[in-house]
Scaffold this motif. Structure first.
Motif, PDB file in Angstrom:
ATOM      1  N   GLY A  11      -2.422  -8.516  12.825  1.00 36.47           N
ATOM      2  CA  GLY A  11      -3.056  -7.208  12.953  1.00 36.47           C
ATOM      3  C   GLY A  11      -3.383  -6.841  14.387  1.00 36.47           C
ATOM      4  N   ARG A  59      -5.334  -4.381  15.633  1.00 31.04           N
ATOM      5  CA  ARG A  59      -6.732  -4.071  15.948  1.00 31.04           C
ATOM      6  C   ARG A  59      -7.526  -5.333  16.246  1.00 31.04           C
ATOM      7  NH1 ARG A  59     -11.381  -2.979  11.627  1.00 31.04           N
ATOM      8  NH2 ARG A  59     -12.949  -1.927  12.926  1.00 31.04           N
ATOM      9  N   ARG A 119       3.384   2.974  14.916  1.00 27.98           N
ATOM     10  CA  ARG A 119       2.854   3.292  13.593  1.00 27.98           C
ATOM     11  C   ARG A 119       2.124   4.633  13.551  1.00 27.98           C
ATOM     12  NH1 ARG A 119       1.203  -2.501  13.638  1.00 27.98           N
ATOM     13  NH2 ARG A 119       2.705  -3.635  12.328  1.00 27.98           N
ATOM     14  N   ARG A 148      -7.389   1.463  13.809  1.00 26.83           N
ATOM     15  CA  ARG A 148      -6.965   0.740  12.614  1.00 26.83           C
ATOM     16  C   ARG A 148      -5.467   0.468  12.769  1.00 26.83           C
ATOM     17  NH1 ARG A 148     -11.605   1.263  12.659  1.00 26.83           N
ATOM     18  NH2 ARG A 148     -13.083   1.619  10.946  1.00 26.83           N
ATOM     19  N   ASP A 149      -4.974  -0.544  12.067  1.00 27.40           N
ATOM     20  CA  ASP A 149      -3.579  -0.930  12.230  1.00 27.40           C
ATOM     21  C   ASP A 149      -2.608   0.154  11.764  1.00 27.40           C
ATOM     22  OD1 ASP A 149      -4.276  -3.348  13.323  1.00 27.40           O
ATOM     23  OD2 ASP A 149      -4.116  -4.458  11.448  1.00 27.40           O
ATOM     24  N   ARG A 150      -2.987   0.890  10.719  1.00 28.47           N
ATOM     25  CA  ARG A 150      -2.110   1.899  10.142  1.00 28.47           C
ATOM     26  C   ARG A 150      -2.914   3.136   9.773  1.00 28.47           C
ATOM     27  NH1 ARG A 150      -0.755  -3.035   8.973  1.00 28.47           N
ATOM     28  NH2 ARG A 150       1.444  -3.697   9.008  1.00 28.47           N
ATOM     29  N   ALA A 181      -3.033   4.808   7.045  1.00 32.30           N
ATOM     30  CA  ALA A 181      -3.610   4.720   5.702  1.00 32.30           C
ATOM     31  C   ALA A 181      -4.879   3.877   5.674  1.00 32.30           C
ATOM     32  CB  ALA A 181      -2.578   4.141   4.732  1.00 32.30           C
ATOM     33  N   GLU A 182      -5.085   3.031   6.680  1.00 32.75           N
ATOM     34  CA  GLU A 182      -6.255   2.156   6.706  1.00 32.75           C
ATOM     35  C   GLU A 182      -7.448   2.799   7.401  1.00 32.75           C
ATOM     36  OE1 GLU A 182      -4.927  -1.422   8.562  1.00 32.75           O
ATOM     37  OE2 GLU A 182      -3.392  -1.826   7.045  1.00 32.75           O
ATOM     38  N   HIS A 183      -7.249   3.951   8.025  1.00 31.45           N
ATOM     39  CA  HIS A 183      -8.333   4.597   8.770  1.00 31.45           C
ATOM     40  C   HIS A 183      -9.105   5.536   7.845  1.00 31.45           C
ATOM     41  CE1 HIS A 183     -10.614   6.433  11.964  1.00 31.45           C
ATOM     42  NE2 HIS A 183     -10.001   5.687  12.872  1.00 31.45           N
ATOM     43  N   PRO A 184     -10.422   5.359   7.733  1.00 38.26           N
ATOM     44  CA  PRO A 184     -11.187   6.182   6.779  1.00 38.26           C
ATOM     45  C   PRO A 184     -11.210   7.669   7.118  1.00 38.26           C
ATOM     46  CG  PRO A 184     -12.659   4.920   8.219  1.00 38.26           C
ATOM     47  CD  PRO A 184     -11.271   4.401   8.449  1.00 38.26           C
ATOM     48  N   GLN A 213      -1.422  11.698   7.580  1.00 40.86           N
ATOM     49  CA  GLN A 213      -0.558  10.577   7.214  1.00 40.86           C
ATOM     50  C   GLN A 213       0.837  11.068   6.864  1.00 40.86           C
ATOM     51  OE1 GLN A 213      -2.304   7.807   4.339  1.00 40.86           O
ATOM     52  NE2 GLN A 213      -4.359   8.396   5.039  1.00 40.86           N
TER      53      GLN A 213
END
Length: 452
Positions: free
Chosen positions: A99, A101, A151, A213-215, A217-220, A227
């Motif tokens: 990862g 981050r 990404r 965040r790594d992607r 979709a993972e960021h709130p 996306q």
């Protein structure tokens, strides 16, 4: 005219004409801008801590405190680039695997702590060890950041994103000579300056962890519209341990990647002179004061900052105009040719400002080509972009290490007839010409196959 190989890339689907702030007419989040912004700060810290020692070792504050020969200084300056190069692939692969981050936050914390620790050293061996450690810690910075850009941005926007992050690095490197000189004069010496740089880096690490965040979709805070606008990646699985040998095999057998590595090796032989030995050259050969020399080095490196912005625009436009195959390499080859010619002019110029102008052109052209180099590695790297970037960047920084060590050797070789400085400029020019030719053989349309 658009190249089909660009719009139908295996990494991003066609994106149409959606704007940065809307997707299908719906206002969307712009978290990618925050990602790029904090990555710019990361790169700023990276180069501030990397370049500052070249200014420190020629300061009266340092030389009155630590007595070193030119060969010892060359070894210390070169040692950073050696470990930085050697650990590019491992650090990039670890980030791909565990990862970006998590790993890049750790890398920033490590090199910042080691920068501060350098300020406690009292001998050449201590300085050598901390710089070796700093090189290891910084090795993962750009490979990991490169994977994040892949990404979080579409293919046709990577050039600009790359140029902004690299601009942050050049900004740190540009301000380092003048800022370091001023801080040494006004806060008590070279040790306190390094301690302050360490604290700044730790604060940036905290900001990076908070933001990235790594992607998508993972960021709130990254909504579905953003996306969708960024688009999915078709090759984004975490690499497995069993894939390491396949990855190394792909690196070793890729003609295109070897040419990219040769190009980066040669470019850094020429460019690293600007951040390692140019401050000393201006002081000892041209008789400039520390402050005036720092201003001139700052001007040289500041010119490169403009090159980053030009280069990002140039590589994206070149790809759209000439296609991915030729469009990626033309900015590199043209820029390296101009940089080599600029170095060739230096031995025939007596004016200090003339030398500075030529070195500024070298800095500008190096950075014009840089976003294309980064874009190429994202084009061919796939899910192993961090490791692939690390592979090529490893060879580039071997070149920087060679550059830092070779300068005192060439000066000593040419001491009898006074040709030492001419030799240095000729070797730097030749390196850029080699890079220009090597770049023409690179092919960004052929991704590396490394693992299933």
């Amino acid at each position: 005219m658009t190249d089909n190989k660009t719009t139908n890339s295996p990494y991003h689907p066609p994106s149409g004409t959606v704007s940065e702030s809307t997707h299908g007419g719906v206002v969307m989040s712009t978290i990618r801008h925050r990602i790029v912004a904090v990555s710019v700060l990361m790169a700023f810290s990276l180069y501030l801590d990397r370049v500052c020692l070249g200014e420190i070792v020629k300061s009266d504050s340092f030389n009155g405190d630590v007595k070193l020969s030119k060969d010892e200084i060359g070894s210390i300056l070169g040692s950073f680039f050696f470990t930085y190069a050697l650990f590019q692939v491992p650090a990039g692969w670890i980030s791909d695997r565990f990862g970006a981050r998590r790993m890049l936050t750790g890398y920033i914390l490590a090199w910042s702590a080691l920068t501060a620790l350098t300020g406690f050293m009292t001998s050449s061996s201590g300085l050598l060890l901390t710089r070796l450690g700093c090189g290891i810690a910084q090795a993962g910075a750009y490979p990991t950041s490169n994977a994040i850009v892949r990404r979080w941005t579409r293919l046709e926007q990577r050039g600009v994103a790359n140029s902004l992050i690299s601009f942050g690095g050049r900004l740190g490197g540009t301000l380092a000579p003048f800022l370091t000189t001023m801080l040494i004069l006004y806060i008590g010496g070279w040790r306190q300056t390094l301690w302050l740089y360490g604290v700044v880096g730790i604060l940036i690490a905290i900001g990076y962890w908070w933001t990235v965040r790594d992607r998508p979709a993972e960021h709130p805070d990254c909504d579905s519209a953003e996306q969708d606008d960024i688009g999915p990646l078709t090759d984004d699985h975490r690499p497995e341990l069993k894939d390491i040998l396949t990855l190394l095999g792909a690196c070793c057998t890729s003609r295109s990647l070897w040419l990219n590595s040769l190009s980066q090796f040669s470019i850094n032989i020429g460019w690293a002179f600007l951040i390692t030995w140019l401050p000393t050259y201006l002081k000892e050969s041209k008789g400039l004061s520390e402050t005036r020399g720092a201003v001139m080095v700052t001007i040289v490196l500041a010119t490169g900052m403009l090159g980053q912005l030009i280069g990002g625009w140039a590589t994206d436009r070149s790809v759209r105009r000439f296609g991915l195959r030729r469009g990626r390499v033309l900015p590199i080859s043209v820029a390296c040719t101009i940089a080599g010619i600029s170095y060739l002019c230096c031995p025939f110029i007596d004016s200090v400002w003339g030398i500075v102008a030529c070195c500024a052109m070298v800095s500008l052209m190096t950075d014009v080509g840089n976003p294309s180099v980064w874009g190429f590695m994202q084009d061919v790297g796939g899910r192993n972009t961090g490791a692939i970037f690390g592979w090529a960047n490893m060879w580039g920084n071997f070149g920087a290490s060679v550059s830092a060590i070779m300068v005192p050797i060439l000066l000593r070789y040419g001491a009898e007839d006074g040709s030492g400085q001419t030799l240095v400029f000729m070797v730097c020019a030749s390196a850029f010409f080699v890079a220009a030719v090597a770049a023409l053989g690179m092919d960004a349309t052929k991704p590396l196959k490394a693992g299933r």
